[in-house]
Design an enzyme around this catalytic site. Structure first.
Site, PDB file in Angstrom:
ATOM      1  N   CYS A  98     -40.793 -67.343 -39.154  1.00  0.00           N
ATOM      2  CA  CYS A  98     -39.851 -66.211 -39.173  1.00  0.00           C
ATOM      3  C   CYS A  98     -40.289 -65.125 -38.193  1.00  0.00           C
ATOM      4  O   CYS A  98     -41.467 -64.750 -38.161  1.00  0.00           O
ATOM      5  CB  CYS A  98     -39.766 -65.646 -40.591  1.00  0.00           C
ATOM      6  N   CYS A 136     -42.997 -58.945 -42.021  1.00  0.00           N
ATOM      7  CA  CYS A 136     -43.243 -58.463 -43.388  1.00  0.00           C
ATOM      8  C   CYS A 136     -44.716 -58.722 -43.764  1.00  0.00           C
ATOM      9  O   CYS A 136     -45.158 -59.879 -43.758  1.00  0.00           O
ATOM     10  CB  CYS A 136     -42.310 -59.166 -44.363  1.00  0.00           C
ATOM     11  N   CYS A 169     -45.826 -61.642 -46.175  1.00  0.00           N
ATOM     12  CA  CYS A 169     -45.141 -62.941 -46.198  1.00  0.00           C
ATOM     13  C   CYS A 169     -45.873 -64.063 -45.477  1.00  0.00           C
ATOM     14  O   CYS A 169     -46.241 -63.945 -44.302  1.00  0.00           O
ATOM     15  CB  CYS A 169     -43.737 -62.786 -45.635  1.00  0.00           C
ATOM     16  N   CYS A 186     -31.715 -70.750 -56.476  1.00  0.00           N
ATOM     17  CA  CYS A 186     -31.829 -69.738 -55.415  1.00  0.00           C
ATOM     18  C   CYS A 186     -32.420 -70.386 -54.166  1.00  0.00           C
ATOM     19  O   CYS A 186     -33.529 -70.933 -54.215  1.00  0.00           O
ATOM     20  CB  CYS A 186     -32.743 -68.606 -55.858  1.00  0.00           C
ATOM     21  N   CYS A 210     -27.537 -68.740 -55.610  1.00  0.00           N
ATOM     22  CA  CYS A 210     -28.038 -67.523 -54.970  1.00  0.00           C
ATOM     23  C   CYS A 210     -28.624 -67.933 -53.631  1.00  0.00           C
ATOM     24  O   CYS A 210     -29.216 -69.016 -53.522  1.00  0.00           O
ATOM     25  CB  CYS A 210     -29.110 -66.867 -55.843  1.00  0.00           C
ATOM     26  N   ARG A 216     -35.683 -59.274 -63.271  1.00  0.00           N
ATOM     27  CA  ARG A 216     -36.391 -60.552 -63.165  1.00  0.00           C
ATOM     28  C   ARG A 216     -37.887 -60.357 -62.915  1.00  0.00           C
ATOM     29  O   ARG A 216     -38.287 -59.714 -61.941  1.00  0.00           O
ATOM     30  CB  ARG A 216     -35.791 -61.406 -62.040  1.00  0.00           C
TER      31      ARG A 216
HETATM   32  N1  SAM Z   1     -36.038 -63.974 -45.157  1.00  0.00           N
HETATM   33  C1  SAM Z   1     -35.301 -63.462 -46.243  1.00  0.00           C
HETATM   34  C2  SAM Z   1     -35.557 -62.013 -46.500  1.00  0.00           C
HETATM   35  O1  SAM Z   1     -36.627 -61.522 -46.224  1.00  0.00           O
HETATM   36  O2  SAM Z   1     -34.662 -61.346 -47.013  1.00  0.00           O
HETATM   37  C3  SAM Z   1     -35.489 -64.218 -47.532  1.00  0.00           C
HETATM   38  C4  SAM Z   1     -36.807 -64.749 -47.996  1.00  0.00           C
HETATM   39  S1  SAM Z   1     -38.015 -63.578 -48.536  1.00  0.00           S
HETATM   40  C5  SAM Z   1     -39.388 -64.656 -48.741  1.00  0.00           C
HETATM   41  C6  SAM Z   1     -37.517 -63.016 -50.144  1.00  0.00           C
HETATM   42  C7  SAM Z   1     -38.380 -61.993 -50.837  1.00  0.00           C
HETATM   43  O3  SAM Z   1     -39.530 -62.602 -51.395  1.00  0.00           O
HETATM   44  C8  SAM Z   1     -38.944 -60.849 -50.025  1.00  0.00           C
HETATM   45  O4  SAM Z   1     -38.011 -59.841 -49.819  1.00  0.00           O
HETATM   46  C9  SAM Z   1     -40.081 -60.361 -50.896  1.00  0.00           C
HETATM   47  O5  SAM Z   1     -39.666 -59.328 -51.743  1.00  0.00           O
HETATM   48  C10 SAM Z   1     -40.478 -61.608 -51.696  1.00  0.00           C
HETATM   49  N2  SAM Z   1     -41.809 -62.082 -51.303  1.00  0.00           N
HETATM   50  C11 SAM Z   1     -42.119 -62.722 -50.159  1.00  0.00           C
HETATM   51  N3  SAM Z   1     -43.442 -62.996 -50.095  1.00  0.00           N
HETATM   52  C12 SAM Z   1     -44.001 -62.483 -51.220  1.00  0.00           C
HETATM   53  C13 SAM Z   1     -45.329 -62.419 -51.729  1.00  0.00           C
HETATM   54  N4  SAM Z   1     -46.366 -62.897 -51.049  1.00  0.00           N
HETATM   55  N5  SAM Z   1     -45.534 -61.826 -52.925  1.00  0.00           N
HETATM   56  C14 SAM Z   1     -44.489 -61.319 -53.621  1.00  0.00           C
HETATM   57  N6  SAM Z   1     -43.206 -61.341 -53.189  1.00  0.00           N
HETATM   58  C15 SAM Z   1     -42.957 -61.908 -52.008  1.00  0.00           C
HETATM   59 FE1  SF4 Z   2     -39.159 -63.520 -42.793  1.00  0.00          FE
HETATM   60 FE2  SF4 Z   2     -40.805 -63.550 -44.884  1.00  0.00          FE
HETATM   61 FE3  SF4 Z   2     -39.869 -61.236 -43.992  1.00  0.00          FE
HETATM   62 FE4  SF4 Z   2     -38.192 -62.950 -45.237  1.00  0.00          FE
HETATM   63  S1  SF4 Z   2     -39.928 -61.902 -46.134  1.00  0.00           S
HETATM   64  S2  SF4 Z   2     -37.822 -61.806 -43.350  1.00  0.00           S
HETATM   65  S3  SF4 Z   2     -39.090 -64.901 -44.560  1.00  0.00           S
HETATM   66  S4  SF4 Z   2     -41.217 -62.646 -42.855  1.00  0.00           S
END
Ligand code: SAM
Ligand code: SF4
Ligand code: DTB
Length: 343
Positions: free
Chosen positions: A60, A64, A67, A104, A135, A273
């Site tokens: 990606c 973030c 992530c 989801c 979802c 949730r």
């Molecule tokens: N790429 C899309 C986005 O960011 O909207 C969807 C996937 S993203 C993985 C969905 C959510 O998962 C993120 O907004 C975050 O809140 C949560 N998330 C991701 N990695 C995480 C982690 N290591 N611990 C807790 N929550 C996490």
């Molecule tokens: Fe990409 Fe992870 Fe951020 Fe979603 S949370 S936009 S998958 S980097």
């Protein structure tokens, strides 16, 4: 008297001071008030079961800080292309057989490309055809993409604000808090239910947690689903490394439960949730979260890329606590009240 006339309109005019006062309550008082709100609007012994599937993993372009799937992080995760529709449907059938109510699907995209939309639409239609709620979480959406998902029958779109507006830029630099709100507007305008929450334990202050719940509870309509995740530390991510190498403390369990309780009180009709982070959470802390009004979980042994408690552990926990999986769709009164709030 119709059901609709008896329903309270959820407040969207919370002040930060009011949210902060809730956080400051003595813990047992906060828990008691949250449990009262929960019982007034939901079947308190029932918990909704949702299953996650990563339909497009890794690589990606967003940064973030939490992530595993960001191309900016060396996490050892193998990046994959979008899954085939058949494989997604097979996974959804397994989730349904395991008792899940909602499926989801998550993609590691900044936003979906128009060329991906045909396959995405087939996934929504196929999963819905099995009698599961659908979802998706695909990143930012253009209005026409949201409209296409709505036409396909998508029930929910997940798009998290993640944290307070003030802390957002410390966690993500490739998009803004305002970008997030814009996509949420497109989802609302398309008539899709909103799933929006965030992560606790990303080095934020109590004030940021206040700002996070305040931002959700003052959206023009409350999200129908509010996922509260505890940071799952992933080696190689900015925040995972900070947590494992200890300059940043893990969120305190009681503070996590407080966040769930305040979200329940501020957004009484929403499904709250208890999301990522359960694998490393004690049964007692999870029980406190259910007491505080959490009424939905991700079940199964995997979230998107990290581990989850697993169906067996959840069945044992439900038996111990006397909880039941929620039967069918979430109560209509939730949706009706949301509708009423906009009249
Ligand atoms: N790429 C899309 C986005 O960011 O909207 C969807 C996937 S993203 C993985 C969905 C959510 O998962 C993120 O907004 C975050 O809140 C949560 N998330 C991701 N990695 C995480 C982690 N290591 N611990 C807790 N929550 C996490
Ligand atoms: Fe990409 Fe992870 Fe951020 Fe979603 S949370 S936009 S998958 S980097
Ligand atoms: C949400 O708030 N939590 C889920 C779902 N929405 C998409 C995702 C949790 C991901 C946890 C880290 C992982 O497994 O990669």
């Amino acid at each position: 008297m119709t059901l609709q006339m008896t329903l309270p309109v959820p407040r969207a005019d919370w002040t930060r001071a009011e949210i902060a006062e809730l956080f400051d309550l003595p813990f047992t008082e906060l828990l008691f008030r949250a449990a009262e709100v929960h019982r007034a609007h939901h079947a308190a012994g029932e918990v909704q079961l949702c299953t996650l599937l990563s339909i497009k993993t890794g690589g990606c372009p967003e940064d973030c800080g939490y992530c595993s799937q960001s191309a900016n992080h060396e996490t050892g995760l193998k990046a994959d292309k979008l899954m085939a529709v058949d494989a997604v449907l097979a996974s959804a059938a397994e989730a349904k057989a395991a008792g899940s109510q909602r499926f989801c699907m998550g993609a590691a995209w900044r936003n979906p490309k128009d060329r991906d939309m045909d396959a995405i639409v087939q996934m929504v239609e196929g999963v819905r055809g099995m009698g599961l709620e659908t979802c998706m979480t695909l990143g930012m959406l253009a209005p026409r993409q949201a409209d296409r998902l709505a036409a396909a029958g998508l029930d929910y779109y997940n798009h998290n604000i993640d944290t307070s507006p003030e802390h957002y830029g410390n966690v993500i630099t490739t998009r803004t808090f305002a970008d997030r709100l814009e996509t949420l507007e497109h989802v609302r305008e398309a008539g899709i239910n909103v799933c929006c929450g965030g992560i606790v334990g990303m080095g934020e202050t109590r004030g940021d947690r206040v700002g996070f719940v305040h931002a959700l509870a003052t959206l023009p309509r409350h999200p129908e689903s509010v996922p509260v995740n505890a940071l799952v530390p992933v080696r190689g991510t900015v925040l995972g490394d900070l947590l494992v190498d200890t300059p940043m403390a893990k969120i305190d369990d009681i503070e996590f439960v407080r966040t769930v309780a305040v979200a329940r009180i501020a957004m009484p009709l929403s499904m709250v949730r208890l999301s990522a982070g359960r694998e490393s959470m004690s049964e007692a802390t999870q029980a406190l979260c259910f007491m505080a009004g959490a009424n939905s979980i991700f079940t199964g042994d995997k979230l998107l890329t990290t581990g989850n408690a697993g169906g067996g552990a959840d069945a044992a926990l439900f038996a111990k606590l006397g909880l039941r999986p929620m039967a069918g769709e979430e109560p209509m009164r939730v949706k009706q009240a949301h509708l009423e709030a906009t009249e």
